[in-house]
Write an enzyme that holds these catalytic residues in place. Structure first.
Site, PDB file in Angstrom:
ATOM      1  N   THR A 104       0.815  -1.215   0.000  1.00  0.00           N
ATOM      2  CA  THR A 104       0.000   0.000   0.000  1.00  0.00           C
ATOM      3  C   THR A 104       0.849   1.266   0.000  1.00  0.00           C
ATOM      4  O   THR A 104       0.532   2.242  -0.691  1.00  0.00           O
ATOM      5  CB  THR A 104      -0.951   0.004   1.214  1.00  0.00           C
ATOM      6  OG1 THR A 104      -1.829  -1.116   1.126  1.00  0.00           O
ATOM      7  CG2 THR A 104      -1.775   1.272   1.268  1.00  0.00           C
ATOM      8  N   SER A 143      -6.855  -0.911  -6.946  1.00  0.00           N
ATOM      9  CA  SER A 143      -6.490  -1.138  -5.554  1.00  0.00           C
ATOM     10  C   SER A 143      -5.001  -1.422  -5.546  1.00  0.00           C
ATOM     11  O   SER A 143      -4.411  -1.717  -6.590  1.00  0.00           O
ATOM     12  CB  SER A 143      -7.265  -2.341  -4.995  1.00  0.00           C
ATOM     13  OG  SER A 143      -6.678  -2.828  -3.802  1.00  0.00           O
ATOM     14  N   THR A 144      -4.397  -1.332  -4.376  1.00  0.00           N
ATOM     15  CA  THR A 144      -3.007  -1.798  -4.288  1.00  0.00           C
ATOM     16  C   THR A 144      -2.910  -3.237  -4.772  1.00  0.00           C
ATOM     17  O   THR A 144      -1.910  -3.639  -5.359  1.00  0.00           O
ATOM     18  CB  THR A 144      -2.506  -1.701  -2.827  1.00  0.00           C
ATOM     19  OG1 THR A 144      -2.466  -0.329  -2.448  1.00  0.00           O
ATOM     20  CG2 THR A 144      -1.113  -2.297  -2.675  1.00  0.00           C
ATOM     21  N   ASN A 145      -3.990  -4.002  -4.567  1.00  0.00           N
ATOM     22  CA  ASN A 145      -3.947  -5.436  -4.823  1.00  0.00           C
ATOM     23  C   ASN A 145      -3.951  -5.815  -6.299  1.00  0.00           C
ATOM     24  O   ASN A 145      -3.782  -6.990  -6.631  1.00  0.00           O
ATOM     25  CB  ASN A 145      -5.105  -6.118  -4.106  1.00  0.00           C
ATOM     26  CG  ASN A 145      -5.079  -5.836  -2.619  1.00  0.00           C
ATOM     27  OD1 ASN A 145      -4.078  -5.352  -2.087  1.00  0.00           O
ATOM     28  ND2 ASN A 145      -6.172  -6.122  -1.937  1.00  0.00           N
ATOM     29  N   THR A 190      36.032 -37.516 -13.074  1.00  0.00           N
ATOM     30  CA  THR A 190      34.758 -37.783 -12.399  1.00  0.00           C
ATOM     31  C   THR A 190      35.079 -38.169 -10.961  1.00  0.00           C
ATOM     32  O   THR A 190      36.051 -38.886 -10.704  1.00  0.00           O
ATOM     33  CB  THR A 190      33.979 -38.928 -13.081  1.00  0.00           C
ATOM     34  OG1 THR A 190      34.776 -40.118 -13.083  1.00  0.00           O
ATOM     35  CG2 THR A 190      33.614 -38.553 -14.515  1.00  0.00           C
ATOM     36  N   SER A 321      47.113 -13.072   0.533  1.00  0.00           N
ATOM     37  CA  SER A 321      47.289 -13.364   1.949  1.00  0.00           C
ATOM     38  C   SER A 321      48.051 -12.240   2.635  1.00  0.00           C
ATOM     39  O   SER A 321      48.926 -11.599   2.046  1.00  0.00           O
ATOM     40  CB  SER A 321      48.043 -14.681   2.133  1.00  0.00           C
ATOM     41  OG  SER A 321      48.348 -14.904   3.493  1.00  0.00           O
ATOM     42  N   SER A 322      47.730 -12.050   3.901  1.00  0.00           N
ATOM     43  CA  SER A 322      48.466 -11.078   4.712  1.00  0.00           C
ATOM     44  C   SER A 322      49.671 -11.711   5.374  1.00  0.00           C
ATOM     45  O   SER A 322      50.476 -11.026   5.999  1.00  0.00           O
ATOM     46  CB  SER A 322      47.528 -10.501   5.784  1.00  0.00           C
ATOM     47  OG  SER A 322      47.065 -11.549   6.634  1.00  0.00           O
ATOM     48  N   LYS A 327      51.078 -15.541  -2.584  1.00  0.00           N
ATOM     49  CA  LYS A 327      49.817 -16.242  -2.783  1.00  0.00           C
ATOM     50  C   LYS A 327      48.796 -15.314  -3.458  1.00  0.00           C
ATOM     51  O   LYS A 327      48.619 -14.174  -3.063  1.00  0.00           O
ATOM     52  CB  LYS A 327      49.264 -16.717  -1.436  1.00  0.00           C
ATOM     53  CG  LYS A 327      48.045 -17.616  -1.521  1.00  0.00           C
ATOM     54  CD  LYS A 327      47.765 -18.216  -0.134  1.00  0.00           C
ATOM     55  CE  LYS A 327      46.605 -19.185  -0.152  1.00  0.00           C
ATOM     56  NZ  LYS A 327      45.306 -18.490  -0.228  1.00  0.00           N
TER      57      LYS A 327
END
Length: 464
Positions: A104, A143-145, A190, A321-322, A327
């Site tokens: 609404t 209507s909103t509907n 696989t 990486s820190s 990496k």
């Protein structure tokens, strides 16, 4: 002094201050006050705002054609709607995407903005509703509907098009790699175990074909959205709508948008029905599942570089990486995976919300809409990012791929038709135990002559 910044409007619940320059009115202001939930607003989705303007445009044309609204108001409202479609006044749609009331606040936001702009066009002040009412004129016969779900339908239809375009572009990027690497042999797998040889090109072409299928599936999923319930008003009985409103409004909306809208055959059935959203959300989820699988494969194929498969190289986008120097992580497929997880989760929310409908209305449509629009937006952004920042820059380690095939026992499968499954099994077992190649064992045990063996194990023959 403060009062000059506001105008006073009233509704069922009483008076409320509204910013003087705002095109929205009292009910939109209540929506702003009530719903501080997602921090995502209507105006954050331009197609959403444009769609509701189209719906109101079609409605005013319908009411005019049916003799309900006069030409003066109709022309002003049409101009206001056209301006919104062209991108103006979008900042006047500030209501949170997450809300109660079955939409609404959204419907009234549009009614108020369009009414106030129409008033200006006719030479009146904002809020002088006696000349053009949000409810009596802009919302006439609705209507909103019915207006809200019709807006949802058009929004998804509009946003699906660029989504499919991004999807096709990503598929094309994979297909280009498939053509480039059609003769680069690698080991197919696989259960993560060596299988039989294939080409890297075949693998990437398969990715492209999967995505092309999803483009078709998404386009099929929007087809039920062309059926709308405009003119059903509150519950589908058509109370307060002029005779013939549903058919005429669907025709007007179709003409305005270029989309083949038709009126629902049973408006009472259509009004609470959210199955079309479930269907589209499922198509989004299906795409997410496939795209995530592709990203899993890319990350596996690029694993290493020294202790993994290392078949391909993904573009380096950030230090990985820190603490571990050198990496580099597959950050683009990773972020795409996470978007896919979000879309899959959103689909679950859509299913619960659709199930929660009661009697003649489903009040949970706002969360359905938010989940779907978020999913479309995130998936489109993710696919564009994956294509530009990753797929287009992938390179292949041709020699490494070929060496792994030569040293794998997987090529023994190609010998089955010549030496039999049982003998092939013995050759594979011996290769594993001794570290010798399948090729050398077959020759040592005189199971095939060299000329025949070379022909069978030729990559071209194994890739057919």
């Amino acid at each position: 002094m403060a009062k000059e910044k506001f105008r006073i409007e009233s509704d069922l619940l009483g008076e409320l201050q509204v910013p003087k320059d705002a095109y929205y009115g009292v009910q939109t202001q209540r929506g702003i006050n009530n719903y501080r939930i997602s921090n995502t607003r209507m105006c954050d989705y331009p197609d959403y705002v444009i769609s509701i303007a189209y719906v109101k445009w079609a409605a005013i044309q319908t009411n005019n054609a049916l003799g309900v609204i006069n030409n003066k108001i109709t022309k002003a409202v049409e101009k206001a709607c056209k301006e919104i479609v062209e991108g103006k006044l979008h900042d006047q749609f500030p209501v949170d995407m997450m809300q109660g009331g079955a939409g609404t606040s959204v419907n009234m936001n549009a009614n108020e903005v369009i009414a106030n702009r129409a008033l200006e066009i006719m030479g009146y002040e904002k809020g002088d509703y006696q000349h053009c009412w949000p409810n009596d004129h802009i919302n006439c016969g609705q209507s909103t509907n019915d207006a809200y779900p019709t807006t949802i339908h058009l929004t998804i239809i509009r946003m699906n098009k660029p989504l499919v375009e991004s999807l096709k572009n990503l598929a094309a990027a994979f297909r280009a790699k498939g053509r480039a690497w059609k003769n680069v042999i690698k080991m197919g797998r696989t259960q993560l175990q060596d299988g039989v040889p294939m080409s890297v090109g075949q693998e990437f072409t398969a990715f492209a074909n999967w995505l092309d299928e999803e483009a078709k599936n998404l386009n099929n999923a929007v087809k039920p959205l062309y059926e709308i319930n405009m003119g059903g008003t509150a519950i589908g009985t058509g109370l307060n709508a002029a005779e013939g409103f549903p058919k005429v409004c669907a025709e007007k909306l179709a003409k305005l948008t270029g989309e083949p809208f038709v009126a629902a055959k049973d408006l009472i059935a259509a009004t609470p029905d959210t199955s079309q959203y479930v269907n589209y959300s499922a198509a989004l989820k299906r795409l997410a599942v496939k795209l995530s699988k592709i990203c899993n494969d890319l990350r596996l194929m690029a694993s290493g570089p020294c202790c993994g498969l290392h078949e391909i190289n993904l573009p380096a986008k950030a230090p990985g990486s820190s603490i571990m120097p050198g990496k580099v992580n597959p950050v683009i497929p990773e972020v795409t995976n996470q978007v896919c997880f979000k879309v899959i989760g959103n689909d679950t929310a859509v299913a619960f919300a659709a199930e929660a409908g009661q009697l003649q209305l489903n009040v949970m449509e706002p969360v359905i809409l938010e989940c779907i629009l978020e999913g479309i937006t995130w998936m489109r952004n993710a696919m564009d990012t994956l294509r530009v920042e990753c797929v287009e820059g992938i390179t292949v380690n041709k020699k490494h791929c070929e060496d792994m095939v030569k040293n794998s026992i997987g090529i023994v499968t190609a010998l089955n038709p010549f030496i039999g499954y049982k003998t092939s099994t013995k050759v594979a077992k011996k290769a594993l135990e001794t570290g010798k190649s399948v090729y050398s064992i077959v020759l040592e045990e005189k199971l095939m002559d060299k000329k025949q063996l070379d022909k069978v194990l030729d990559p071209k023959n194994m890739l057919k």
